[in-house]
Every structure is written in structure tokens, then in C-alpha cells.
Design a protein around this motif. Structure first.
Motif, short mmCIF file in Angstrom:
data_model
loop_
_atom_site.label_atom_id
_atom_site.label_comp_id
_atom_site.label_asym_id
_atom_site.label_seq_id
_atom_site.Cartn_x
_atom_site.Cartn_y
_atom_site.Cartn_z
N ALA A 291 62.83 3.47 38.25
CA ALA A 291 62.15 2.17 38.22
C ALA A 291 60.75 2.41 37.70
CB ALA A 291 62.11 1.56 39.62
N ALA A 292 60.24 1.43 37.01
CA ALA A 292 58.90 1.55 36.45
C ALA A 292 57.84 1.34 37.52
CB ALA A 292 58.71 0.53 35.33
N MET A 293 56.76 2.10 37.40
CA MET A 293 55.61 1.95 38.29
C MET A 293 54.37 2.20 37.46
SD MET A 293 54.74 4.18 41.65
CE MET A 293 53.10 4.18 42.33
N SER A 294 53.40 1.35 37.60
CA SER A 294 52.16 1.59 36.86
C SER A 294 51.06 1.95 37.84
CB SER A 294 51.77 0.36 36.05
OG SER A 294 51.47 -0.72 36.89
N LEU A 295 50.11 2.71 37.37
CA LEU A 295 48.97 3.06 38.21
C LEU A 295 47.74 3.17 37.34
CD1 LEU A 295 48.45 6.68 38.56
CD2 LEU A 295 50.84 6.09 38.24
N ARG A 296 46.61 3.03 37.97
CA ARG A 296 45.35 3.11 37.25
C ARG A 296 44.77 4.50 37.47
NH1 ARG A 296 44.25 -1.34 35.00
NH2 ARG A 296 42.02 -1.05 34.69
N LEU A 297 44.31 5.10 36.37
CA LEU A 297 43.71 6.43 36.40
C LEU A 297 42.25 6.33 35.98
CD1 LEU A 297 46.43 8.41 34.42
CD2 LEU A 297 46.14 8.37 36.88
N PRO A 298 41.44 7.25 36.42
CA PRO A 298 40.09 7.30 35.86
C PRO A 298 40.20 7.51 34.34
CG PRO A 298 40.24 8.70 37.80
CD PRO A 298 41.64 8.25 37.47
N ALA A 299 39.35 6.82 33.59
CA ALA A 299 39.42 6.87 32.12
C ALA A 299 39.37 8.30 31.60
CB ALA A 299 38.30 6.03 31.52
N GLU A 300 38.51 9.14 32.18
CA GLU A 300 38.39 10.51 31.71
C GLU A 300 39.69 11.28 31.90
OE1 GLU A 300 37.24 13.96 30.03
OE2 GLU A 300 36.27 12.00 29.87
N LEU A 301 40.36 11.09 33.01
CA LEU A 301 41.65 11.77 33.23
C LEU A 301 42.68 11.27 32.22
CD1 LEU A 301 43.58 13.61 34.73
CD2 LEU A 301 43.89 11.80 36.43
N HIS A 302 42.68 9.98 31.95
CA HIS A 302 43.61 9.42 30.98
C HIS A 302 43.39 10.05 29.61
CE1 HIS A 302 45.17 6.30 28.18
NE2 HIS A 302 46.17 6.35 29.03
N HIS A 303 42.13 10.19 29.21
CA HIS A 303 41.82 10.81 27.91
C HIS A 303 42.26 12.27 27.89
CE1 HIS A 303 39.82 7.28 26.49
NE2 HIS A 303 38.89 7.31 27.44
N GLN A 304 42.06 12.96 29.00
CA GLN A 304 42.48 14.37 29.07
C GLN A 304 44.00 14.49 28.95
OE1 GLN A 304 40.88 16.56 32.41
NE2 GLN A 304 38.88 15.60 32.19
N LEU A 305 44.73 13.59 29.61
CA LEU A 305 46.20 13.61 29.51
C LEU A 305 46.66 13.34 28.09
CD1 LEU A 305 47.19 11.80 32.82
CD2 LEU A 305 47.71 14.16 32.21
N GLN A 306 46.04 12.35 27.45
CA GLN A 306 46.40 12.06 26.07
C GLN A 306 46.13 13.25 25.16
OE1 GLN A 306 44.15 8.37 25.53
NE2 GLN A 306 46.10 7.29 25.31
N ALA A 307 44.99 13.90 25.34
CA ALA A 307 44.66 15.07 24.52
C ALA A 307 45.64 16.20 24.78
CB ALA A 307 43.23 15.52 24.82
#
Length: 79
Positions: free
Chosen positions: A13-29
């Protein structure tokens, strides 16, 4: 090689969550770097494993809290 594959044994099942922007950028990188190296960083799998461990820990805490509450109630009844 077969084109058809068996369905996954577990449903998701889908679940969304909010991450700190810096962590999100690190994950994308990290995902981009892994892709460039021919690898995959599966954030979903990492999250599932971490959440399973957290649920187990929280259940244990709840069980302990229930036992402590019951002991407290017993002490209050005797007093």
C-alpha cells in the motif's frame, strides 16, 4: 525467458511521508550516483526494514507500559 511472472506474494500500500529537504536531496543524489554505477538504492526497502524494527520496538514498549500500569493499579488497590 518468460515474459509473465508470478504476482508478488505480499501486497503493498502506498504511504507518503515528509522528509527534511536536505535528506531528500541526499537521497536523490545517492540514487543518481548508484544509477550511474549500474546499481540501485532501494529507499523503499530500507524504509520497510526500519519501520518493521520501529513497530516491533513500539509494541514492546506498549507491552511494558501495560505491565507497569497493571502493577501500578495493583499497588493502588492495596494501599
Amino acid at each position: 525467458m518468460s515474459i509473465l511472472k508470478p504476482k508478488a506474494p505480499t501486497k503493498t500500500a502506498a504511504m507518503s511521508l515528509r522528509l527534511p529537504a536536505e535528506l531528500h536531496h541526499q537521497l536523490q543524489a545517492l540514487q543518481a550516483d548508484a544509477d550511474a554505477a549500474g546499481l540501485v538504492f532501494d529507499a523503499s526497502d530500507v524504509c520497510v526494514k526500519a519501520l518493521l524494527a520501529a513497530v516491533k520496538s513500539a509494541r514492546s514498549e506498549l507491552a511494558n507500559a501495560g505491565a507497569e500500569r497493571a502493577a501500578h493499579d495493583r499497588r493502588q488497590a492495596v494501599a
